[in-house]
Design a protein around this motif. Structure first.
Motif, PDB file in Angstrom:
ATOM      1  N   ASP A   1       1.076  -1.214  -0.883  1.00  0.00           N
ATOM      2  CA  ASP A   1       0.069   0.039   0.279  1.00  0.00           C
ATOM      3  C   ASP A   1       0.888   1.187   0.012  1.00  0.00           C
ATOM      4  OD1 ASP A   1       0.706   0.498   2.517  1.00  0.00           O
ATOM      5  OD2 ASP A   1      -0.887  -0.544   3.806  1.00  0.00           O
ATOM      6  N   SER A   2       1.160   2.801   0.453  1.00  0.00           N
ATOM      7  CA  SER A   2       1.687   3.728   0.578  1.00  0.00           C
ATOM      8  C   SER A   2       2.466   3.882   1.067  1.00  0.00           C
ATOM      9  CB  SER A   2       0.568   4.629   0.691  1.00  0.00           C
ATOM     10  OG  SER A   2       0.445   4.220   1.780  1.00  0.00           O
ATOM     11  N   ASP A   3       2.451   3.007   1.799  1.00  0.00           N
ATOM     12  CA  ASP A   3       3.719   3.138   2.606  1.00  0.00           C
ATOM     13  C   ASP A   3       3.939   1.374   2.882  1.00  0.00           C
ATOM     14  OD1 ASP A   3       4.574   5.294   2.521  1.00  0.00           O
ATOM     15  OD2 ASP A   3       3.095   6.419   4.425  1.00  0.00           O
ATOM     16  N   TYR A   4       3.930   0.853   3.377  1.00  0.00           N
ATOM     17  CA  TYR A   4       4.847  -0.646   3.309  1.00  0.00           C
ATOM     18  C   TYR A   4       4.145  -1.538   2.780  1.00  0.00           C
ATOM     19  CZ  TYR A   4       3.413   2.184   7.784  1.00  0.00           C
ATOM     20  OH  TYR A   4       3.073   2.891   8.199  1.00  0.00           O
ATOM     21  N   PHE A   5       4.764  -3.047   3.056  1.00  0.00           N
ATOM     22  CA  PHE A   5       4.658  -4.275   2.612  1.00  0.00           C
ATOM     23  C   PHE A   5       3.119  -5.217   2.600  1.00  0.00           C
ATOM     24  CE2 PHE A   5       9.330  -3.894   2.201  1.00  0.00           C
ATOM     25  CZ  PHE A   5       9.205  -4.112   0.531  1.00  0.00           C
ATOM     26  N   ARG A   6       2.816  -5.530   2.119  1.00  0.00           N
ATOM     27  CA  ARG A   6       1.607  -6.381   2.733  1.00  0.00           C
ATOM     28  C   ARG A   6       1.681  -8.401   2.428  1.00  0.00           C
ATOM     29  NH1 ARG A   6      -3.726  -4.181   3.136  1.00  0.00           N
ATOM     30  NH2 ARG A   6      -4.364  -5.901   2.790  1.00  0.00           N
ATOM     31  N   VAL A   7       1.436  -8.307   3.338  1.00  0.00           N
ATOM     32  CA  VAL A   7       1.869 -10.158   3.517  1.00  0.00           C
ATOM     33  C   VAL A   7       0.161 -10.673   3.773  1.00  0.00           C
ATOM     34  CG1 VAL A   7       4.609  -9.498   3.931  1.00  0.00           C
ATOM     35  CG2 VAL A   7       3.185  -9.239   6.195  1.00  0.00           C
ATOM     36  N   PRO A   8       0.110 -11.854   3.371  1.00  0.00           N
ATOM     37  CA  PRO A   8      -0.457 -12.413   4.048  1.00  0.00           C
ATOM     38  C   PRO A   8      -0.340 -12.722   5.878  1.00  0.00           C
ATOM     39  CG  PRO A   8       0.228 -14.053   2.545  1.00  0.00           C
ATOM     40  CD  PRO A   8       1.119 -12.632   3.204  1.00  0.00           C
ATOM     41  N   LYS A   9      -2.100 -12.798   6.433  1.00  0.00           N
ATOM     42  CA  LYS A   9      -1.715 -12.410   7.803  1.00  0.00           C
ATOM     43  C   LYS A   9      -1.723 -14.202   8.180  1.00  0.00           C
ATOM     44  CE  LYS A   9      -5.536 -11.745  11.041  1.00  0.00           C
ATOM     45  NZ  LYS A   9      -6.756 -10.718  11.174  1.00  0.00           N
ATOM     46  N   VAL A  10      -0.758 -13.119   9.009  1.00  0.00           N
ATOM     47  CA  VAL A  10      -0.584 -14.809  10.243  1.00  0.00           C
ATOM     48  C   VAL A  10      -0.580 -15.548  11.440  1.00  0.00           C
ATOM     49  CG1 VAL A  10       2.023 -15.507   8.868  1.00  0.00           C
ATOM     50  CG2 VAL A  10       1.564 -13.491  10.544  1.00  0.00           C
ATOM     51  N   LEU A  11      -1.070 -14.352  11.858  1.00  0.00           N
ATOM     52  CA  LEU A  11      -1.663 -15.089  13.680  1.00  0.00           C
ATOM     53  C   LEU A  11      -3.525 -13.826  13.523  1.00  0.00           C
ATOM     54  CD1 LEU A  11       1.106 -12.373  15.280  1.00  0.00           C
ATOM     55  CD2 LEU A  11       0.651 -15.087  15.382  1.00  0.00           C
ATOM     56  N   ASP A  12      -4.222 -14.945  14.284  1.00  0.00           N
ATOM     57  CA  ASP A  12      -5.524 -14.551  14.520  1.00  0.00           C
ATOM     58  C   ASP A  12      -5.034 -13.214  15.196  1.00  0.00           C
ATOM     59  OD1 ASP A  12      -6.480 -16.275  12.683  1.00  0.00           O
ATOM     60  OD2 ASP A  12      -6.095 -18.326  14.270  1.00  0.00           O
TER      61      ASP A  12
END
Length: 95
Positions: free
Chosen positions: A84-95
Motif C-alpha cells: 500500500d502507500s508505505d508498507y509491504f502487504r503480507v498474508p495474515k499469519v496470526l489470528d
C-alpha cells in the motif's frame, strides 16, 4: 587407536544418524582411519613449534561502519508484489 561397533552405534544414536549394515561397516572403517590419523598427529614432537594464532600475517582492512540509507523508501517498495502507500502487504499469519 580404534573403536568398535557398539561405540559407533552409540555415536550414531547421539548424532541421530541411522546406518544400514553395509554403511555401518564403512563408517566404522572411516572412523578408525580418522582416529589413527589423530593418533599419528599426537605422536609428533611439537615442543619447539610456537602456537599458530593466525593463518597469515595479513591484517584485515575494513571500512568504517557508518549507518546510511542506500535504498530509498520508494525504491524498496518498487518491486513488491503487494504494497500500500508505505508498507509491504503480507498474508495474515496470526489470528
Amino acid at each position: 587407536m580404534s573403536t568398535d561397533l557398539n561405540t559407533l552405534r552409540n555415536l550414531a544414536h547421539l548424532a541421530r544418524l541411522e546406518f544400514d549394515a553395509t554403511k555401518e561397516q564403512e563408517m566404522l572403517g572411516d572412523l578408525n582411519k580418522i582416529l589413527d590419523w589423530v593418533d599419528q598427529l599426537r605422536q609428533l614432537d611439537t615442543s619447539n613449534i610456537e602456537p599458530l594464532v593466525h593463518l597469515s600475517q595479513e591484517i584485515n582492512v575494513l571500512r568504517p561502519d557508518e549507518p546510511r540509507n542506500t535504498v530509498s523508501h520508494q525504491d524498496g517498495l518498487r518491486n513488491a508484489p503487494r504494497k500500500d502507500s508505505d508498507y509491504f502487504r503480507v498474508p495474515k499469519v496470526l489470528d
